[in-house]
Write a protein that holds these residues in place. Structure first.
Motif, mmCIF file in Angstrom:
data_model
loop_
_atom_site.group_PDB
_atom_site.id
_atom_site.type_symbol
_atom_site.label_atom_id
_atom_site.label_comp_id
_atom_site.label_asym_id
_atom_site.label_seq_id
_atom_site.Cartn_x
_atom_site.Cartn_y
_atom_site.Cartn_z
ATOM 1 N N ILE A 257 5.810 6.220 6.649
ATOM 2 C CA ILE A 257 6.584 5.576 7.718
ATOM 3 C C ILE A 257 7.925 6.283 7.835
ATOM 4 N N TYR A 258 8.197 6.774 9.041
ATOM 5 C CA TYR A 258 9.445 7.495 9.292
ATOM 6 C C TYR A 258 10.146 6.914 10.492
ATOM 7 N N LEU A 259 11.483 6.966 10.447
ATOM 8 C CA LEU A 259 12.306 6.540 11.567
ATOM 9 C C LEU A 259 12.691 7.779 12.362
ATOM 10 N N ASP A 260 12.371 7.751 13.658
ATOM 11 C CA ASP A 260 12.712 8.842 14.562
ATOM 12 C C ASP A 260 13.776 8.339 15.535
ATOM 13 N N GLY B 15 4.560 -4.955 0.103
ATOM 14 C CA GLY B 15 5.892 -5.545 -0.008
ATOM 15 C C GLY B 15 6.091 -6.598 1.064
ATOM 16 N N ASP B 16 7.313 -7.095 1.170
ATOM 17 C CA ASP B 16 7.652 -8.072 2.204
ATOM 18 C C ASP B 16 7.447 -7.453 3.586
ATOM 19 N N PHE B 17 7.178 -8.305 4.569
ATOM 20 C CA PHE B 17 7.123 -7.847 5.948
ATOM 21 C C PHE B 17 8.565 -7.629 6.403
ATOM 22 N N LEU B 18 8.879 -6.403 6.815
ATOM 23 C CA LEU B 18 10.231 -6.065 7.247
ATOM 24 C C LEU B 18 10.157 -5.348 8.590
ATOM 25 N N TYR B 19 11.085 -5.674 9.476
ATOM 26 C CA TYR B 19 11.091 -5.080 10.816
ATOM 27 C C TYR B 19 12.495 -4.623 11.177
ATOM 28 N N LEU B 20 12.584 -3.441 11.760
ATOM 29 C CA LEU B 20 13.854 -2.920 12.237
ATOM 30 C C LEU B 20 14.125 -3.485 13.627
ATOM 31 N N THR C 230 6.414 -2.014 13.948
ATOM 32 C CA THR C 230 5.779 -1.573 12.709
ATOM 33 C C THR C 230 6.444 -2.224 11.503
ATOM 34 N N ASP C 231 5.629 -2.844 10.634
ATOM 35 C CA ASP C 231 6.116 -3.389 9.372
ATOM 36 C C ASP C 231 6.576 -2.217 8.507
ATOM 37 N N LEU C 232 7.822 -2.237 8.067
ATOM 38 C CA LEU C 232 8.368 -1.129 7.284
ATOM 39 C C LEU C 232 7.726 -1.000 5.906
ATOM 40 N N ASN C 233 6.963 -1.999 5.465
ATOM 41 C CA ASN C 233 6.236 -1.939 4.201
ATOM 42 C C ASN C 233 4.728 -1.858 4.427
ATOM 43 N N SER C 234 4.320 -1.370 5.566
ATOM 44 C CA SER C 234 2.897 -1.306 5.912
ATOM 45 C C SER C 234 2.087 -0.620 4.813
ATOM 46 N N GLY C 235 1.117 -1.343 4.279
ATOM 47 C CA GLY C 235 0.238 -0.815 3.256
ATOM 48 C C GLY C 235 0.831 -0.757 1.867
ATOM 49 N N ALA C 236 2.068 -1.174 1.688
ATOM 50 C CA ALA C 236 2.736 -1.066 0.384
ATOM 51 C C ALA C 236 2.803 -2.403 -0.352
ATOM 52 N N THR D 233 7.395 6.119 13.378
ATOM 53 C CA THR D 233 6.175 6.916 13.409
ATOM 54 C C THR D 233 5.494 6.713 12.055
ATOM 55 N N SER D 234 4.198 6.411 12.093
ATOM 56 C CA SER D 234 3.493 6.191 10.825
ATOM 57 C C SER D 234 2.083 6.762 10.896
ATOM 58 N N TRP D 235 1.543 7.053 9.717
ATOM 59 C CA TRP D 235 0.169 7.528 9.600
ATOM 60 C C TRP D 235 -0.308 7.240 8.183
ATOM 61 N N GLY D 236 -1.617 7.187 8.010
ATOM 62 C CA GLY D 236 -2.215 6.900 6.713
ATOM 63 C C GLY D 236 -2.287 8.122 5.822
ATOM 64 N N GLU D 237 -2.603 7.875 4.556
ATOM 65 C CA GLU D 237 -2.650 8.930 3.541
ATOM 66 C C GLU D 237 -3.614 10.052 3.904
ATOM 67 N N HIS D 238 -4.739 9.732 4.521
ATOM 68 C CA HIS D 238 -5.751 10.737 4.837
ATOM 69 C C HIS D 238 -5.703 11.187 6.291
ATOM 70 N N ASP D 239 -4.688 10.755 7.013
ATOM 71 C CA ASP D 239 -4.526 11.128 8.414
ATOM 72 C C ASP D 239 -3.597 12.337 8.523
ATOM 73 N N PRO D 240 -3.711 13.085 9.606
ATOM 74 C CA PRO D 240 -2.760 14.189 9.782
ATOM 75 C C PRO D 240 -1.351 13.664 10.037
#
Length: 153
Positions: free
Chosen positions: A143-146, A38-43, A30-36, A112-119
């Protein structure tokens, strides 16, 4: 192969170039800046045979200093992303390998990630969430790190 995570880093590939994952490391897709915007960043993380597993990860906001015993990863998790007023909201990761009450060695990480209108998506069974949205302040997906700690005896 060791069962504990011993190192983490953030990869910042140039533009749309393929991500070059160092040998022996694992990338979370998952790109840590998905939808934002920003730069493409990966953990990425490493497991290796040593006696110093990571025991805790924290997210630092702005110019917040890491707590004693924590090492700051010097890549802004919101690199290139700004809010609606074109202001940056820097976030950084900090890790420790020292004993922390309530935290054992970390065995696994996932995004773990989800969109603004998603649960809201809860962490999977056995994982705990680091409770800071990695797109905090810049929009985009939540976007959260679990993390999954080692089972305690």
């Amino acid at each position: 192969m060791s069962r504990y995570i011993t190192d983490v880093n953030i990869l910042d590939p140039y533009e749309h170039q393929p991500v070059q994952v160092p040998t022996g490391w694992h990338k979370l897709d998952t790109d840590l800046n998905s939808g934002a915007s920003g730069d493409f960043l990966y953990l990425v993380y490493e497991r290796c045979d040593q006696d110093r597993p990571i025991t805790d990860i924290r997210i630092l906001v702005g110019d917040e200093k890491p707590s004693e015993g924590y090492e700051k990863i010097p890549v802004d998790l919101n690199k290139g992303a700004v809010d609606k007023d074109s202001k940056p909201h820097p976030l950084f990761m900090a890790v420790t390998r020292t004993a922390v009450a309530g935290h054992g060695p970390i065995e696994d990480l996932l995004i773990t990630s989800w969109g603004e209108h998603d649960p809201k998506v809860e962490p999977p069974s056995g994982y705990s969430r680091i409770d800071t949205d990695l797109n905090k302040g810049v929009g985009g997906a939540y976007i959260y790190l679990d993390r999954r700690p080692a089972a305690t005896s």
